[in-house]
Scaffold this motif. Structure first.
Motif, PDB file in Angstrom:
ATOM      1  N   PRO A 149       0.605  -1.203   0.018  1.00  0.00           N
ATOM      2  CA  PRO A 149      -0.060   0.006   0.252  1.00  0.00           C
ATOM      3  C   PRO A 149       0.798   1.779  -0.022  1.00  0.00           C
ATOM      4  CG  PRO A 149      -0.638  -1.413   1.677  1.00  0.00           C
ATOM      5  CD  PRO A 149       0.527  -2.171   1.336  1.00  0.00           C
ATOM      6  N   ILE A 150       2.220   0.968   0.488  1.00  0.00           N
ATOM      7  CA  ILE A 150       3.185   2.463   0.640  1.00  0.00           C
ATOM      8  C   ILE A 150       4.615   2.672  -0.584  1.00  0.00           C
ATOM      9  CG2 ILE A 150       1.731   2.921   2.629  1.00  0.00           C
ATOM     10  CD1 ILE A 150       5.232   1.612   4.026  1.00  0.00           C
ATOM     11  N   SER A 151       4.469   1.422  -1.354  1.00  0.00           N
ATOM     12  CA  SER A 151       5.365   1.104  -2.291  1.00  0.00           C
ATOM     13  C   SER A 151       5.222   0.829  -3.624  1.00  0.00           C
ATOM     14  CB  SER A 151       6.337  -0.135  -1.287  1.00  0.00           C
ATOM     15  OG  SER A 151       5.715  -0.951  -1.055  1.00  0.00           O
ATOM     16  N   ARG A 152       4.510   1.409  -3.987  1.00  0.00           N
ATOM     17  CA  ARG A 152       4.200   2.157  -5.157  1.00  0.00           C
ATOM     18  C   ARG A 152       5.344   2.427  -6.424  1.00  0.00           C
ATOM     19  NH1 ARG A 152      -2.800   1.583  -5.226  1.00  0.00           N
ATOM     20  NH2 ARG A 152      -2.532  -0.562  -3.961  1.00  0.00           N
ATOM     21  N   SER A 153       5.725   3.590  -5.908  1.00  0.00           N
ATOM     22  CA  SER A 153       6.744   4.419  -6.891  1.00  0.00           C
ATOM     23  C   SER A 153       7.372   3.369  -7.663  1.00  0.00           C
ATOM     24  CB  SER A 153       6.993   5.433  -5.987  1.00  0.00           C
ATOM     25  OG  SER A 153       8.184   4.481  -4.966  1.00  0.00           O
ATOM     26  N   SER A 154       8.399   3.543  -8.350  1.00  0.00           N
ATOM     27  CA  SER A 154       9.208   2.725  -9.580  1.00  0.00           C
ATOM     28  C   SER A 154      10.156   4.100 -10.117  1.00  0.00           C
ATOM     29  CB  SER A 154       8.715   1.883 -10.328  1.00  0.00           C
ATOM     30  OG  SER A 154       9.448   1.241 -10.760  1.00  0.00           O
ATOM     31  N   PRO A 155      11.630   3.953 -10.206  1.00  0.00           N
ATOM     32  CA  PRO A 155      11.837   3.193  -9.212  1.00  0.00           C
ATOM     33  C   PRO A 155      11.458   3.315  -7.489  1.00  0.00           C
ATOM     34  CG  PRO A 155      13.398   4.775  -9.853  1.00  0.00           C
ATOM     35  CD  PRO A 155      11.956   4.985 -10.369  1.00  0.00           C
ATOM     36  N   PRO A 156      12.083   2.609  -6.215  1.00  0.00           N
ATOM     37  CA  PRO A 156      12.116   2.497  -4.727  1.00  0.00           C
ATOM     38  C   PRO A 156      12.346   3.402  -4.659  1.00  0.00           C
ATOM     39  CG  PRO A 156      12.599   1.136  -5.262  1.00  0.00           C
ATOM     40  CD  PRO A 156      12.197   0.899  -6.613  1.00  0.00           C
ATOM     41  N   SER A 157      12.111   4.728  -3.776  1.00  0.00           N
ATOM     42  CA  SER A 157      12.930   5.925  -3.221  1.00  0.00           C
ATOM     43  C   SER A 157      13.526   5.180  -1.943  1.00  0.00           C
ATOM     44  CB  SER A 157      12.095   6.778  -2.607  1.00  0.00           C
ATOM     45  OG  SER A 157      11.441   6.180  -1.448  1.00  0.00           O
ATOM     46  N   LEU A 158      14.510   5.802  -1.393  1.00  0.00           N
ATOM     47  CA  LEU A 158      15.805   5.394  -0.651  1.00  0.00           C
ATOM     48  C   LEU A 158      15.248   5.176   0.934  1.00  0.00           C
ATOM     49  CD1 LEU A 158      18.446   5.287   0.711  1.00  0.00           C
ATOM     50  CD2 LEU A 158      18.886   7.465   1.383  1.00  0.00           C
ATOM     51  N   ALA A 159      14.358   6.165   1.534  1.00  0.00           N
ATOM     52  CA  ALA A 159      13.130   5.814   2.648  1.00  0.00           C
ATOM     53  C   ALA A 159      12.103   4.307   2.260  1.00  0.00           C
ATOM     54  CB  ALA A 159      12.492   6.983   2.270  1.00  0.00           C
ATOM     55  N   GLN A 160      11.665   4.186   0.974  1.00  0.00           N
ATOM     56  CA  GLN A 160      11.304   3.324   0.922  1.00  0.00           C
ATOM     57  C   GLN A 160      12.203   1.682   1.068  1.00  0.00           C
ATOM     58  OE1 GLN A 160       9.231   4.177  -2.807  1.00  0.00           O
ATOM     59  NE2 GLN A 160       7.130   4.516  -2.071  1.00  0.00           N
ATOM     60  N   ARG A 161      13.380   1.601   0.499  1.00  0.00           N
ATOM     61  CA  ARG A 161      14.395   0.261   0.580  1.00  0.00           C
ATOM     62  C   ARG A 161      14.489   0.589   1.663  1.00  0.00           C
ATOM     63  NH1 ARG A 161      16.861   3.423  -4.237  1.00  0.00           N
ATOM     64  NH2 ARG A 161      18.391   3.878  -2.736  1.00  0.00           N
ATOM     65  N   THR A 162      14.786   1.751   2.430  1.00  0.00           N
ATOM     66  CA  THR A 162      15.533   0.816   3.784  1.00  0.00           C
ATOM     67  C   THR A 162      14.051   0.249   4.793  1.00  0.00           C
ATOM     68  OG1 THR A 162      16.523   3.354   3.799  1.00  0.00           O
ATOM     69  CG2 THR A 162      16.673   2.310   5.781  1.00  0.00           C
ATOM     70  N   THR A 163      13.259   0.832   4.517  1.00  0.00           N
ATOM     71  CA  THR A 163      12.138   0.287   5.269  1.00  0.00           C
ATOM     72  C   THR A 163      12.118  -1.026   4.487  1.00  0.00           C
ATOM     73  OG1 THR A 163      10.754   2.659   5.420  1.00  0.00           O
ATOM     74  CG2 THR A 163       9.207   0.518   5.738  1.00  0.00           C
ATOM     75  N   ARG A 164      11.833  -1.346   3.171  1.00  0.00           N
ATOM     76  CA  ARG A 164      11.620  -2.083   3.309  1.00  0.00           C
ATOM     77  C   ARG A 164      12.442  -3.736   3.432  1.00  0.00           C
ATOM     78  NH1 ARG A 164      11.102  -4.771  -3.855  1.00  0.00           N
ATOM     79  NH2 ARG A 164      11.260  -7.052  -2.570  1.00  0.00           N
ATOM     80  N   SER A 165      14.392  -2.685   3.427  1.00  0.00           N
ATOM     81  CA  SER A 165      15.134  -4.031   4.076  1.00  0.00           C
ATOM     82  C   SER A 165      14.766  -4.046   5.486  1.00  0.00           C
ATOM     83  CB  SER A 165      16.460  -3.388   4.251  1.00  0.00           C
ATOM     84  OG  SER A 165      16.734  -2.141   5.125  1.00  0.00           O
TER      85      SER A 165
END
Length: 273
Positions: free
Chosen positions: A141-157
């Motif tokens: 729901p919160i990670s639909r942007s492509s490519p993902p931002s640094l904040a999204q990549r950090t959250t995902r890790s």
């Protein structure tokens, strides 16, 4: 690679794997561990912490596209996966399975040039896809942007390592239930320290280390410096995993890792262990 070549190369690879496992086991059994100590490794002098972090984490991890040359870091971890995997794939390939169906469990992990390279491309593939896909489902729901931002990549890790920490906490708790004499907390702080420090290390790598490396280190030395950073960090946090591993009794004298020891036979005349 033909079926015969596949079987021969994997059978031959068992020799250095067995010898490396024997070396690690000899190191681990060189002292008697106090099972009442929640921090058996991190309470040691720093140089002993480094030795046991390297041998324990490496035993619990060893295999690349060629016979591995990385014998020590995260060695016990690697070997306890690759040795049974080697037996399994040799058995099924000899029964008719295609060699291509059995890719290496590890992709030369000890040549990793960064933490991101280590965890996304080098470490074993058992849970990689599972946690990766679960994290995508959780964060969809919160990670639909492509490519993902640094904040999204950090959250995902962070989500991925939280999932991995949860699994390993359950495994360690189950192991602890077998020995009520040494009860530990359900949520082992050492396990949490190891897994939850990884996204912090990844963020530090992207935000601080890599920019500094690119700015101040000559181009020809950047890979070497980045590799040094990777292994210093992994050995440092590996101490916490080693604490959990030893506290749960995996290095007790009664644990038979190898039945016949070349190392202890040569050094002490004790061939059968």
């Amino acid at each position: 690679m033909s079926r015969a070549q596949f079987l021969w190369s994997n059978i031959v690879s068992l020799i250095p794997q067995y010898l490396a496992l024997d070396v690690c086991d000899a190191i681990h059994k060189s002292r008697t561990w106090d099972r009442s100590n929640l921090h058996p490794v991190t309470s040691l002098p720093w140089y002993e912490q480094v030795v046991f972090s390297i041998s324990i984490c490496a035993q619990t991890s060893k295999q690349s596209n060629q016979i591995p040359t990385h014998i020590f870091t995260h060695i016990t971890a690697v070997l306890t996966i690759t040795i049974p995997y080697t037996f399994t794939k040799c058995t099924f390939v000899s029964l008719g399975s295609h060699p291509e169906s059995w890719p290496p469990m590890f992709n030369a992990p000890f040549t990793a040039s960064s933490l991101a390279d280590f965890w996304t491309r080098r470490w074993h593939a058992i849970f990689r896809r599972v946690f990766d896909r679960l994290s995508m489902a959780i964060l969809f729901p919160i990670s639909r942007s492509s490519p993902p931002s640094l904040a999204q990549r950090t959250t995902r890790s962070a989500v991925i390592f939280c999932l991995s920490a949860s699994l390993h906490i359950l495994v360690m708790h189950r192991a602890g239930m077998l020995e009520p004499k040494y009860p530990g907390a359900f949520i082992d702080p050492s396990v949490l320290w190891f897994f939850l420090s990884q996204p912090l290390g990844l963020a530090l790598e992207v935000l601080v280390f890599l920019p500094a490396c690119n700015a101040f280190v000559p181009a020809r030395w950047q890979i070497s410096v980045s590799r040094l950073w990777t292994w210093v960090f992994l050995v440092w946090v590996g101490r916490f995993w080693s604490d959990a591993w030893i506290f749960r009794g995996f290095l007790d004298e009664r644990e038979r890792v190898v039945g016949w020891s070349v190392v202890r036979g040569i050094l002490y005349g004790k061939w059968a262990v």
